[in-house]
Design an enzyme around this catalytic site. Structure first.
Site, PDB file in Angstrom:
ATOM      1  N   ASP A   1      -2.534  41.553 -28.640  1.00 46.89           N
ATOM      2  CA  ASP A   1      -3.786  42.307 -28.629  1.00 46.89           C
ATOM      3  C   ASP A   1      -4.788  41.786 -29.652  1.00 46.89           C
ATOM      4  OD1 ASP A   1      -1.343  43.724 -28.037  1.00 46.89           O
ATOM      5  OD2 ASP A   1      -2.445  45.600 -27.894  1.00 46.89           O
TER       6      ASP A   1
ATOM      7  N   SER B   1      11.031  52.773 -21.557  1.00 43.69           N
ATOM      8  CA  SER B   1      12.036  52.243 -20.635  1.00 43.69           C
ATOM      9  C   SER B   1      13.376  52.176 -21.355  1.00 43.69           C
ATOM     10  CB  SER B   1      11.633  50.847 -20.149  1.00 43.69           C
ATOM     11  OG  SER B   1      11.952  49.865 -21.125  1.00 43.69           O
TER      12      SER B   1
ATOM     13  N   THR C   1       9.205  42.743 -27.376  1.00 47.08           N
ATOM     14  CA  THR C   1       8.217  43.666 -26.834  1.00 47.08           C
ATOM     15  C   THR C   1       8.393  45.015 -27.482  1.00 47.08           C
ATOM     16  OG1 THR C   1       7.135  44.458 -24.822  1.00 47.08           O
ATOM     17  CG2 THR C   1       9.534  44.623 -24.892  1.00 47.08           C
TER      18      THR C   1
ATOM     19  N   ASP D   1      -6.404  46.422 -35.780  1.00 50.22           N
ATOM     20  CA  ASP D   1      -7.288  46.912 -34.728  1.00 50.22           C
ATOM     21  C   ASP D   1      -8.689  47.243 -35.222  1.00 50.22           C
ATOM     22  OD1 ASP D   1      -5.620  46.714 -32.472  1.00 50.22           O
ATOM     23  OD2 ASP D   1      -4.516  48.482 -33.111  1.00 50.22           O
TER      24      ASP D   1
ATOM     25  N   SER E   1       1.452  53.989 -22.787  1.00 48.28           N
ATOM     26  CA  SER E   1       2.733  53.670 -23.412  1.00 48.28           C
ATOM     27  C   SER E   1       3.848  54.275 -22.569  1.00 48.28           C
ATOM     28  CB  SER E   1       2.760  54.237 -24.837  1.00 48.28           C
ATOM     29  OG  SER E   1       3.966  53.951 -25.487  1.00 48.28           O
TER      30      SER E   1
ATOM     31  N   GLY F   1      10.180  36.277 -30.366  1.00 49.89           N
ATOM     32  CA  GLY F   1       9.314  37.182 -29.643  1.00 49.89           C
ATOM     33  C   GLY F   1      10.072  38.432 -29.222  1.00 49.89           C
TER      34      GLY F   1
ATOM     35  N   TRP G   1      -4.608  40.853 -22.092  1.00 50.88           N
ATOM     36  CA  TRP G   1      -5.147  40.464 -23.407  1.00 50.88           C
ATOM     37  C   TRP G   1      -5.066  38.948 -23.563  1.00 50.88           C
ATOM     38  CZ3 TRP G   1      -7.891  44.233 -24.493  1.00 50.88           C
ATOM     39  CH2 TRP G   1      -7.452  45.528 -24.751  1.00 50.88           C
TER      40      TRP G   1
ATOM     41  N   ARG H   1      -0.704  44.749 -19.633  1.00 51.53           N
ATOM     42  CA  ARG H   1      -1.880  44.752 -20.509  1.00 51.53           C
ATOM     43  C   ARG H   1      -1.832  43.583 -21.488  1.00 51.53           C
ATOM     44  NH1 ARG H   1      -1.695  49.721 -22.034  1.00 51.53           N
ATOM     45  NH2 ARG H   1      -1.435  49.722 -24.287  1.00 51.53           N
TER      46      ARG H   1
END
Length: 393
Positions: A166, A357, A226, A106, A354, A224, A242, A238
């Site tokens: 991101d 779940s 999340t 970042d 954030s 992949g 991105w 989001r």
């Protein structure tokens, strides 16, 4: 749950020039009013009960606040904003010199809207030095095996051999560093990462993975997953945004024609999963009728991506995406932007940082609050409509 039909979306009203001017001037005024509290400190990543608290320059998000300051300075020419931006650029130089929280991809989010922007606007030597040092640090996170920049954690962490979507917005820092220094290493790493990311985070239906893992021994794509979306197979709002903006940036710097259909596919998936008011829920799995929080930041990020990509498309396509971006911003301005200082010291309500779940590992914070990148990209989107804006990215 239900989502808006594209035919209905196209009938929604667009934000007018007068509304853009009113909204951007109001945003700049709010930023100026925040300077006494947030010049030597930064806004926290998210508000609590509507209000940001001051924080030190340690998180991955602080560059967005400085970016808001520079956008407001561009708009107004107010010297108070320039002085605050200069103070904060010095903080970013100190941060990279002291290696405070720099083990992350970042660095682009941190240094592009703060120091690259400040250098472009004022010629600041401090901003230039800090941003080049940050770009050089970002190179250290590149893995030859897999051809990607590792997102988080120590480079030898066995469970972190991955990228996240991101990072597409972190790469402009590298392109800028090559433009500024003539050293092609920065650009070469950026281009390899873009190619790897877009080849792996985009699913066949143009929904997106948040994060993608690679085999540490061979560099081969693995799977992949999340962290921030509702579940592995869903599309985190989001992250999809991105993908829209990141693909536009990828095309800006590479001019690879194969990126145009990727942009169109990722954008259409996002648009087909919008609710009636055009501001997405935090995950695109959800629509009208679901008891879930929104993520207004996603609408602003997506609008920025559409406005950027429109520069490179044929006139008919460009007009379509500009129109859609204006429709999204109309809703954000009318229904989500802060109108009352007693309500919040931010710019845009109802974002989600954030959200936990049953199927993800997220912490639960910044839910149904302002968040700092949501405010920044809202201001950037308005600036893009205000004038022919020279981008910070």
């Amino acid at each position: 749950m239900s989502w808006i039909a594209l035919e209905t979306l196209e009938q929604k009203p667009e934000i007018t020039g007068v509304e853009v001017e009113r909204a951007i001037q109001d945003a700049a005024s709010r930023i100026i009013r925040n300077l006494p509290k947030f010049t030597y400190k930064f806004q926290k990543a998210y508000s609590e009960k509507g209000f940001y608290e001051p924080t030190d320059n340690e998180d991955w998000t602080t560059g967005f606040w400085t970016g808001e300051i520079w956008l407001a300075y561009e708009l107004t020419g107010d010297e108070r904003l320039k002085k605050a931006g200069e103070i904060q650029m010095k903080s970013f130089l100190d941060r990279i010199d002291q290696r405070i929280g720099v083990e992350t991809h970042d660095l682009g989010f941190l240094y592009s809207p703060s120091c690259v922007a400040g250098y472009k606007l004022t010629g600041s030597k401090v901003g230039r030095e800090a941003a080049i040092k940050a770009a050089t640090e970002l190179l250290t996170r590149f893995h030859e095996k897999g051809q990607f920049i590792q997102a988080w954690g120590p480079l030898d962490a066995p469970d972190n051999y991955r990228l996240i979507i991101d990072c597409l917005l972190n790469l402009p820092l590298l392109y800028w560093a090559t433009e500024e220094t003539g050293d092609t290493r920065y650009r070469d790493v950026a281009e390899q990462h873009i190619h790897t990311a877009l080849a792996n985070v985009i699913r066949p239906d143009y929904s997106t993975w948040h994060t993608f893992f690679f085999n540490r021994e061979t560099g081969e794509p693995d799977h992949g997953a999340t962290c921030q979306g509702y579940r592995d197979g869903s599309a985190w709002a989001r992250g999809q945004a991105w993908g829209i903006y990141g693909t536009a940036i990828g095309y800006k710097y590479t001019r690879r024609e194969s990126y145009i259909p990727i942009f169109k596919g990722v954008t259409e998936y996002f648009l087909r999963h919008l609710p009636e008011d055009l501001v997405p829920f935090w995950d695109l799995e959800f629509g009208d009728g679901d008891d879930q929080p929104r993520d207004s930041s996603s609408a602003s990020i997506a609008a920025c991506g559409m406005l950027e990509m429109a520069k490179y498309l044929e006139p008919e396509d460009a007009a379509y995406y500009i129109g859609i971006a204006k429709k999204l911003l109309k809703s954000v301005v009318d229904h989500y932007a802060v109108k009352d200082d007693s309500q919040s010291n931010g710019l845009v309500l109802h974002s989600t940082y954030s959200n936990h779940s049953l199927y993800n590992t997220c912490n639960h914070y910044g839910v149904d609050e302002c968040n700092i990148w949501g405010d920044y990209f809202y201001m950037e989107a308005l600036m893009r409509l205000h004038k022919d804006w020279a981008v910070y990215w």
